[in-house]
Write a protein that holds these residues in place. Structure first.
Motif, mmCIF file in Angstrom:
data_model
loop_
_atom_site.group_PDB
_atom_site.id
_atom_site.type_symbol
_atom_site.label_atom_id
_atom_site.label_comp_id
_atom_site.label_asym_id
_atom_site.label_seq_id
_atom_site.Cartn_x
_atom_site.Cartn_y
_atom_site.Cartn_z
ATOM 1 N N ASP A 117 69.480 -38.795 -8.233
ATOM 2 C CA ASP A 117 70.048 -40.363 -8.558
ATOM 3 C C ASP A 117 70.727 -41.169 -7.254
ATOM 4 N N GLN A 118 71.547 -40.531 -6.485
ATOM 5 C CA GLN A 118 72.868 -40.731 -5.230
ATOM 6 C C GLN A 118 71.650 -40.918 -4.205
ATOM 7 N N VAL A 119 70.737 -40.287 -4.419
ATOM 8 C CA VAL A 119 70.652 -40.043 -2.536
ATOM 9 C C VAL A 119 69.513 -41.731 -2.748
ATOM 10 N N LEU A 120 68.854 -41.529 -4.391
ATOM 11 C CA LEU A 120 67.585 -43.046 -5.109
ATOM 12 C C LEU A 120 68.297 -44.068 -4.261
ATOM 13 N N LEU A 121 69.315 -44.230 -4.625
ATOM 14 C CA LEU A 121 70.122 -45.895 -4.954
ATOM 15 C C LEU A 121 70.526 -46.147 -3.374
ATOM 16 N N ALA A 122 71.285 -45.198 -2.854
ATOM 17 C CA ALA A 122 71.093 -44.970 -1.287
ATOM 18 C C ALA A 122 70.124 -45.115 -0.597
ATOM 19 N N ALA A 123 69.344 -44.689 -1.129
ATOM 20 C CA ALA A 123 68.098 -45.605 -0.357
ATOM 21 C C ALA A 123 67.783 -46.920 -0.439
ATOM 22 N N THR A 124 68.181 -47.434 -1.911
ATOM 23 C CA THR A 124 67.870 -48.366 -2.141
ATOM 24 C C THR A 124 68.527 -48.998 -1.369
ATOM 25 N N ASP A 125 69.439 -49.511 -1.413
ATOM 26 C CA ASP A 125 70.319 -50.143 -0.596
ATOM 27 C C ASP A 125 70.367 -49.754 1.041
ATOM 28 N N SER A 126 69.747 -48.997 1.609
ATOM 29 C CA SER A 126 69.253 -48.955 2.960
ATOM 30 C C SER A 126 67.725 -50.056 2.889
ATOM 31 N N LEU A 127 67.366 -49.555 2.235
ATOM 32 C CA LEU A 127 66.031 -50.717 2.227
ATOM 33 C C LEU A 127 66.283 -51.889 2.395
ATOM 34 N N ILE A 128 67.046 -52.699 1.236
ATOM 35 C CA ILE A 128 67.099 -53.583 1.028
ATOM 36 C C ILE A 128 68.528 -54.299 2.181
ATOM 37 N N ASP A 129 68.738 -53.322 2.806
ATOM 38 C CA ASP A 129 70.342 -53.584 3.749
ATOM 39 C C ASP A 129 69.222 -53.578 5.418
ATOM 40 N N ARG A 130 68.562 -52.551 5.150
ATOM 41 C CA ARG A 130 68.098 -52.651 6.827
ATOM 42 C C ARG A 130 66.330 -52.230 6.768
ATOM 43 N N GLN A 131 66.015 -52.214 5.936
ATOM 44 C CA GLN A 131 64.568 -52.320 5.148
ATOM 45 C C GLN A 131 63.720 -50.537 6.167
ATOM 46 N N GLY A 132 64.811 -49.901 5.877
ATOM 47 C CA GLY A 132 64.332 -48.658 6.647
ATOM 48 C C GLY A 132 65.240 -47.428 5.812
ATOM 49 N N VAL A 133 65.450 -46.812 6.519
ATOM 50 C CA VAL A 133 66.317 -45.398 6.454
ATOM 51 C C VAL A 133 66.798 -45.226 7.364
ATOM 52 N N GLY A 134 67.847 -44.135 7.586
ATOM 53 C CA GLY A 134 68.495 -43.088 9.182
ATOM 54 C C GLY A 134 67.806 -41.964 8.751
ATOM 55 N N ASP A 135 68.076 -40.651 9.986
ATOM 56 C CA ASP A 135 67.870 -39.536 9.812
ATOM 57 C C ASP A 135 68.324 -38.786 8.741
ATOM 58 N N GLU A 136 69.641 -38.903 8.541
ATOM 59 C CA GLU A 136 70.109 -37.851 7.949
ATOM 60 C C GLU A 136 69.434 -38.600 6.340
ATOM 61 N N LEU A 137 69.131 -39.866 5.983
ATOM 62 C CA LEU A 137 69.388 -40.001 4.566
ATOM 63 C C LEU A 137 67.664 -39.546 4.254
ATOM 64 N N TRP A 138 66.937 -40.137 5.354
ATOM 65 C CA TRP A 138 64.957 -39.777 4.760
ATOM 66 C C TRP A 138 65.355 -38.202 5.400
ATOM 67 N N ALA A 139 65.564 -37.596 5.979
ATOM 68 C CA ALA A 139 66.054 -35.723 5.251
ATOM 69 C C ALA A 139 66.682 -34.923 4.205
ATOM 70 N N ARG A 140 67.348 -36.254 3.589
ATOM 71 C CA ARG A 140 68.333 -36.418 1.992
ATOM 72 C C ARG A 140 66.843 -36.514 1.426
ATOM 73 N N LEU A 141 65.904 -37.392 2.056
ATOM 74 C CA LEU A 141 65.124 -37.625 0.261
ATOM 75 C C LEU A 141 63.824 -37.056 0.502
ATOM 76 N N ARG A 142 63.625 -35.402 1.762
ATOM 77 C CA ARG A 142 62.354 -35.034 2.274
ATOM 78 C C ARG A 142 62.972 -33.834 1.195
ATOM 79 N N SER A 143 64.677 -33.457 1.177
ATOM 80 C CA SER A 143 64.693 -32.164 0.150
ATOM 81 C C SER A 143 65.002 -32.391 -0.636
ATOM 82 N N LEU A 144 64.499 -33.858 -1.624
ATOM 83 C CA LEU A 144 64.305 -33.924 -2.665
ATOM 84 C C LEU A 144 62.846 -34.215 -3.920
ATOM 85 N N LEU A 145 62.017 -34.736 -2.652
ATOM 86 C CA LEU A 145 60.953 -35.735 -3.373
ATOM 87 C C LEU A 145 59.712 -34.904 -2.428
#
Length: 195
Positions: A117-145
């Motif tokens: 949930d922490q990673v998903l909420l960080a991704a939500t914020d990133s998508l709102i703020d940047r319309q994308g996610v950085g490499d570190e957050l992408w790696a965390r998403l890939r490790s969990l989903l």
């Protein structure tokens, strides 16, 4: 959000039969069409098409229900979309979330939430703020989903940002008293220290 309602909901008697059929699952306990959908019914063809996509995001999404609702509550808070907030507080409670978890997602106090949930909420914020996610957050998403789940993250944020935009632009009002007050924007600002 405007003080005044800018576009009233369409009266059910004025809707086409095929629109009424599409809206059958989108009624409250008293059988009334939810205000958001009755408002969007000013463009019936678009509404019917939008409901197909919305049905995937809300009903067939591959993300855990609780996680999806936390994301939507975060979007509603960041956008200050009161109608969206109230509807999804209700859904979140039915999904087993308590008010502390709901407020945590809204305010950015995520430390008590699980890693996913922490990673998903960080991704939500990133998508709102940047319309994308950085490499570190992408790696965390890939490790969990799975890839399908990551695509559903994108669809969920896109869908509910769209709805928040509609709510805030057209002045869609909640259908009753709020179950929980919507946290103020300053409490919902993203934390730069997050992933």
């Amino acid at each position: 959000m405007p003080e005044e309602l800018r576009l009233p909901p369409v009266d059910e008697a004025d809707l086409q039969d095929k629109t009424l059929a599409s809206l059958a699952p989108y009624r409250d306990q008293e059988g009334r069409i939810y205000t958001i959908w009755a408002t969007l019914a000013h463009h019936e063809d678009a509404l019917r098409r939008f409901l197909v996509f919305g049905n995937h995001v809300l009903g067939k999404n591959t993300l855990p229900l609780r996680s999806r609702e936390l994301m939507i509550l975060r979007i509603a808070t960041r956008a200050q979309a009161v109608y969206e907030w109230d509807q999804h507080v209700r859904i979140a409670r039915r999904a087993g979330l308590d008010d502390d978890e709901i407020r945590a997602a809204a305010t950015g106090a995520w430390d008590g939430l699980d890693e996913l949930d922490q990673v998903l909420l960080a991704a939500t914020d990133s998508l709102i703020d940047r319309q994308g996610v950085g490499d570190e957050l992408w790696a965390r998403l890939r490790s969990l989903l799975s890839i399908q789940q990551i695509i559903d993250v994108l669809y969920t944020v896109g869908q509910y940002l769209t709805i928040a935009t509609v709510i805030n632009t057209l002045g869609v009002k909640p259908e009753g008293d709020l179950l929980l007050d919507l946290p103020a924007v300053e409490l919902a600002e993203r934390k730069d220290a997050r992933v």
